[in-house]
Design a protein around this motif. Structure first.
Motif, PDB file in Angstrom:
ATOM      1  N   THR A 195       0.803  -1.226   0.000  1.00 47.56           N
ATOM      2  CA  THR A 195       0.000   0.000   0.000  1.00 47.56           C
ATOM      3  C   THR A 195       0.836   1.276   0.000  1.00 47.56           C
ATOM      4  O   THR A 195       0.282   2.365  -0.157  1.00 47.56           O
ATOM      5  CB  THR A 195      -0.956   0.039   1.206  1.00 47.56           C
ATOM      6  OG1 THR A 195      -0.198   0.137   2.424  1.00 47.56           O
ATOM      7  CG2 THR A 195      -1.846  -1.203   1.235  1.00 47.56           C
ATOM      8  N   TYR A 232      -9.437   7.445  11.361  1.00 47.64           N
ATOM      9  CA  TYR A 232      -8.795   6.785  10.234  1.00 47.64           C
ATOM     10  C   TYR A 232      -7.778   7.714   9.562  1.00 47.64           C
ATOM     11  O   TYR A 232      -8.004   8.922   9.456  1.00 47.64           O
ATOM     12  CB  TYR A 232      -9.823   6.389   9.173  1.00 47.64           C
ATOM     13  CG  TYR A 232     -10.632   5.155   9.503  1.00 47.64           C
ATOM     14  CD1 TYR A 232     -10.145   3.882   9.241  1.00 47.64           C
ATOM     15  CD2 TYR A 232     -11.904   5.284  10.056  1.00 47.64           C
ATOM     16  CE1 TYR A 232     -10.901   2.756   9.528  1.00 47.64           C
ATOM     17  CE2 TYR A 232     -12.669   4.163  10.346  1.00 47.64           C
ATOM     18  CZ  TYR A 232     -12.165   2.894  10.077  1.00 47.64           C
ATOM     19  OH  TYR A 232     -12.917   1.790  10.368  1.00 47.64           O
ATOM     20  N   TYR A 244      -6.203   3.858   0.371  1.00 47.82           N
ATOM     21  CA  TYR A 244      -6.264   2.931   1.500  1.00 47.82           C
ATOM     22  C   TYR A 244      -6.609   3.703   2.761  1.00 47.82           C
ATOM     23  O   TYR A 244      -6.389   4.912   2.846  1.00 47.82           O
ATOM     24  CB  TYR A 244      -4.916   2.221   1.682  1.00 47.82           C
ATOM     25  CG  TYR A 244      -4.466   1.468   0.461  1.00 47.82           C
ATOM     26  CD1 TYR A 244      -4.945   0.193   0.184  1.00 47.82           C
ATOM     27  CD2 TYR A 244      -3.568   2.050  -0.434  1.00 47.82           C
ATOM     28  CE1 TYR A 244      -4.544  -0.496  -0.949  1.00 47.82           C
ATOM     29  CE2 TYR A 244      -3.158   1.378  -1.582  1.00 47.82           C
ATOM     30  CZ  TYR A 244      -3.655   0.101  -1.832  1.00 47.82           C
ATOM     31  OH  TYR A 244      -3.254  -0.567  -2.958  1.00 47.82           O
ATOM     32  N   ARG A 245      -7.159   2.991   3.730  1.00 49.55           N
ATOM     33  CA  ARG A 245      -7.334   3.608   5.035  1.00 49.55           C
ATOM     34  C   ARG A 245      -7.016   2.588   6.119  1.00 49.55           C
ATOM     35  O   ARG A 245      -7.182   1.375   5.937  1.00 49.55           O
ATOM     36  CB  ARG A 245      -8.726   4.193   5.211  1.00 49.55           C
ATOM     37  CG  ARG A 245      -9.851   3.218   5.463  1.00 49.55           C
ATOM     38  CD  ARG A 245     -11.142   3.984   5.808  1.00 49.55           C
ATOM     39  NE  ARG A 245     -12.225   3.061   6.124  1.00 49.55           N
ATOM     40  CZ  ARG A 245     -13.449   3.454   6.495  1.00 49.55           C
ATOM     41  NH1 ARG A 245     -13.728   4.751   6.584  1.00 49.55           N
ATOM     42  NH2 ARG A 245     -14.386   2.567   6.772  1.00 49.55           N
ATOM     43  N   VAL A 246      -6.566   3.116   7.251  1.00 46.51           N
ATOM     44  CA  VAL A 246      -6.218   2.282   8.393  1.00 46.51           C
ATOM     45  C   VAL A 246      -6.563   3.063   9.647  1.00 46.51           C
ATOM     46  O   VAL A 246      -6.467   4.298   9.673  1.00 46.51           O
ATOM     47  CB  VAL A 246      -4.713   1.906   8.356  1.00 46.51           C
ATOM     48  CG1 VAL A 246      -3.823   3.142   8.430  1.00 46.51           C
ATOM     49  CG2 VAL A 246      -4.367   0.918   9.452  1.00 46.51           C
ATOM     50  N   LEU A 251      -2.134   2.067  13.213  1.00 42.50           N
ATOM     51  CA  LEU A 251      -0.924   2.524  12.530  1.00 42.50           C
ATOM     52  C   LEU A 251       0.174   2.912  13.512  1.00 42.50           C
ATOM     53  O   LEU A 251       1.361   2.704  13.238  1.00 42.50           O
ATOM     54  CB  LEU A 251      -1.262   3.711  11.622  1.00 42.50           C
ATOM     55  CG  LEU A 251      -0.151   4.245  10.719  1.00 42.50           C
ATOM     56  CD1 LEU A 251       0.419   3.157   9.818  1.00 42.50           C
ATOM     57  CD2 LEU A 251      -0.669   5.409   9.878  1.00 42.50           C
ATOM     58  N   ASP A 262      -0.491  -4.787   8.283  1.00 45.93           N
ATOM     59  CA  ASP A 262      -0.921  -4.850   6.890  1.00 45.93           C
ATOM     60  C   ASP A 262      -2.322  -5.452   6.767  1.00 45.93           C
ATOM     61  O   ASP A 262      -3.122  -5.004   5.930  1.00 45.93           O
ATOM     62  CB  ASP A 262       0.073  -5.667   6.078  1.00 45.93           C
ATOM     63  CG  ASP A 262      -0.266  -5.688   4.599  1.00 45.93           C
ATOM     64  OD1 ASP A 262       0.027  -4.686   3.918  1.00 45.93           O
ATOM     65  OD2 ASP A 262      -0.855  -6.678   4.128  1.00 45.93           O
ATOM     66  N   ILE A 265      -5.303  -2.977   7.116  1.00 47.37           N
ATOM     67  CA  ILE A 265      -5.473  -1.907   6.126  1.00 47.37           C
ATOM     68  C   ILE A 265      -6.611  -2.260   5.180  1.00 47.37           C
ATOM     69  O   ILE A 265      -6.695  -3.370   4.668  1.00 47.37           O
ATOM     70  CB  ILE A 265      -4.171  -1.687   5.339  1.00 47.37           C
ATOM     71  CG1 ILE A 265      -3.040  -1.260   6.283  1.00 47.37           C
ATOM     72  CG2 ILE A 265      -4.377  -0.639   4.253  1.00 47.37           C
ATOM     73  CD1 ILE A 265      -1.675  -1.270   5.648  1.00 47.37           C
ATOM     74  N   GLU A 266      -7.477  -1.287   4.953  1.00 46.07           N
ATOM     75  CA  GLU A 266      -8.637  -1.471   4.077  1.00 46.07           C
ATOM     76  C   GLU A 266      -8.410  -0.741   2.748  1.00 46.07           C
ATOM     77  O   GLU A 266      -7.958   0.396   2.724  1.00 46.07           O
ATOM     78  CB  GLU A 266      -9.881  -0.891   4.764  1.00 46.07           C
ATOM     79  CG  GLU A 266     -11.127  -0.864   3.892  1.00 46.07           C
ATOM     80  CD  GLU A 266     -12.275  -0.093   4.546  1.00 46.07           C
ATOM     81  OE1 GLU A 266     -13.299   0.089   3.866  1.00 46.07           O
ATOM     82  OE2 GLU A 266     -12.138   0.341   5.711  1.00 46.07           O
TER      83      GLU A 266
END
Length: 368
Positions: A195, A232, A244-246, A251, A262, A265-266
């Motif tokens: 990502t 996020y 991507y978002r997390v 994070l 990893d 992560i979306e």
């Protein structure tokens, strides 16, 4: 075959964005003599922005006076003057953010001078230095190019997007740099992962590839923003087809392994090749679409890409930021693709350089 399908998808996506009617009107806020990088704001709504480091400006950061259409060095001339006696000056700044306390945070990539990369915070209320956070080599190796950041005052972290193209880097080791605001502890995470590193989606503007010595420049982790509650972090490589978002707390969680992080992560949405990124309070994401002289928006309601604004003078839109005092998003047109390195040694950029603004769909997020 897979590469051909990806390439076709990118072309169709760009065609769709080009064909859409913009959702808002692009308004010229100002024209200036030097390329504008990223834009931040004082609590009173005055613009403070970086001169784009790609053009090696003498003055790195300035404050803009709308009444006179002039700039003054920010925070002062001394901080914009390199010297050998100490490193309390700005060497090479692109990323710049403001927080709710009136502090302008400037991300100094160094590179132009023999100094340590750092984050410099200037308190605009007291007109004094707030704090310097130095970024050690363990977190910022030679190939680093710390580009932009989220200033998360809720959880107490700077979250930096590192493009991975410093000193000949090819983007394959792009990463995040996490800085603890309390302790100054700095970590490098997700280096060269799926990502953060770029995809093979070259930047093509007016039919011309953005290339150095005949090789496409592929840029890693670049645009970054966080929602209003810092729940996020949204991000993506400049050259890539996905946002991507997390969760922020994942994070910054030191107990997670790289593999565990990893998995959290979306993949949030599709996107064009983009530079800066911003967000409003309803979660609509605003992206500077480099190839189409536009700002795109990913609507929260459908996660689809739409054209927000478009203008022929929006050449290489770079940073996009929300001004809480007037309700506008501001975006720079930096003309980076006209620079000498991409044009056989000839600087084809032309004055004036533009700062645009537009009304977002919903109230923007001022501090992130």
């Amino acid at each position: 075959m897979k590469k051909q399908i990806i390439a076709l998808s990118i072309i169709l996506s760009a065609m769709t964005i080009n064909a859409q009617k913009p959702l808002a009107r692009a308004e010229v806020f100002a024209t200036v003599d030097q390329a504008v990088g990223n834009i931040a704001f004082t609590n009173e709504g005055d613009l403070v922005y970086s001169h784009h480091p790609f053009f090696a400006p003498e003055i790195r950061v300035v404050k803009f006076d709308k009444e006179t259409n002039t700039t003054t060095p920010f925070p002062n001339l001394e901080w914009n003057t390199p010297r050998d006696t100490d490193d309390n000056y700005l060497s090479n700044v692109l990323g710049i953010r403001n927080d709710e306390n009136g502090i302008i945070w400037m991300l100094d990539m160094a590179q132009r001078n023999d100094v340590t990369p750092k984050i410099v915070g200037w308190n605009t209320k007291t007109d004094k230095l707030e704090r310097i956070y130095y970024l050690p080599k363990s977190a910022v190796p030679a190939i680093s190019q710390p580009n932009d950041m989220v200033v998360d005052t809720k959880h107490g972290y700077f979250i930096i997007a590192d493009e991975g193209i410093g000193n000949g880097g090819d983007g394959s080791k792009a990463a995040f740099i996490i800085v603890d605001m309390k302790t100054g502890k700095t970590r490098r995470v997700l280096e060269g992962t799926r990502t953060t590193k770029p995809e093979n989606t070259p930047t093509v503007i007016n039919g011309k590839h953005l290339a150095v010595n005949g090789k496409d420049l592929l840029i890693g982790n670049d645009g970054i923003t966080a929602d209003a509650n810092f729940e996020y972090v949204y991000y993506g490589p400049l050259n890539g087809t996905k946002i991507y978002r997390v969760k922020t707390l994942d994070l910054v969680d030191e107990t997670l392994t790289e593999a565990e992080l990893d998995q959290k992560i979306e993949t949030y949405s599709e996107k064009p090749n983009n530079g800066g990124m911003s967000i409003d309070k309803e979660g609509n994401l605003y992206l500077t679409a480099l190839e189409t002289k536009s700002v795109a928006v990913v609507l929260a309601k459908d996660r689809n890409v739409h054209t927000m604004i478009k203008d022929d003078n929006l050449v290489w839109p770079d940073g996009v930021s929300y001004n809480h005092t007037d309700g506008y998003m501001y975006v720079s047109a930096a003309q980076v693709n006209h620079g000498a390195v991409f044009n056989d040694g000839k600087d084809k950029s032309t004055k004036p350089f533009y700062i645009f603004r537009f009304k977002p769909i919903e109230e923007g997020v001022s501090f992130r």
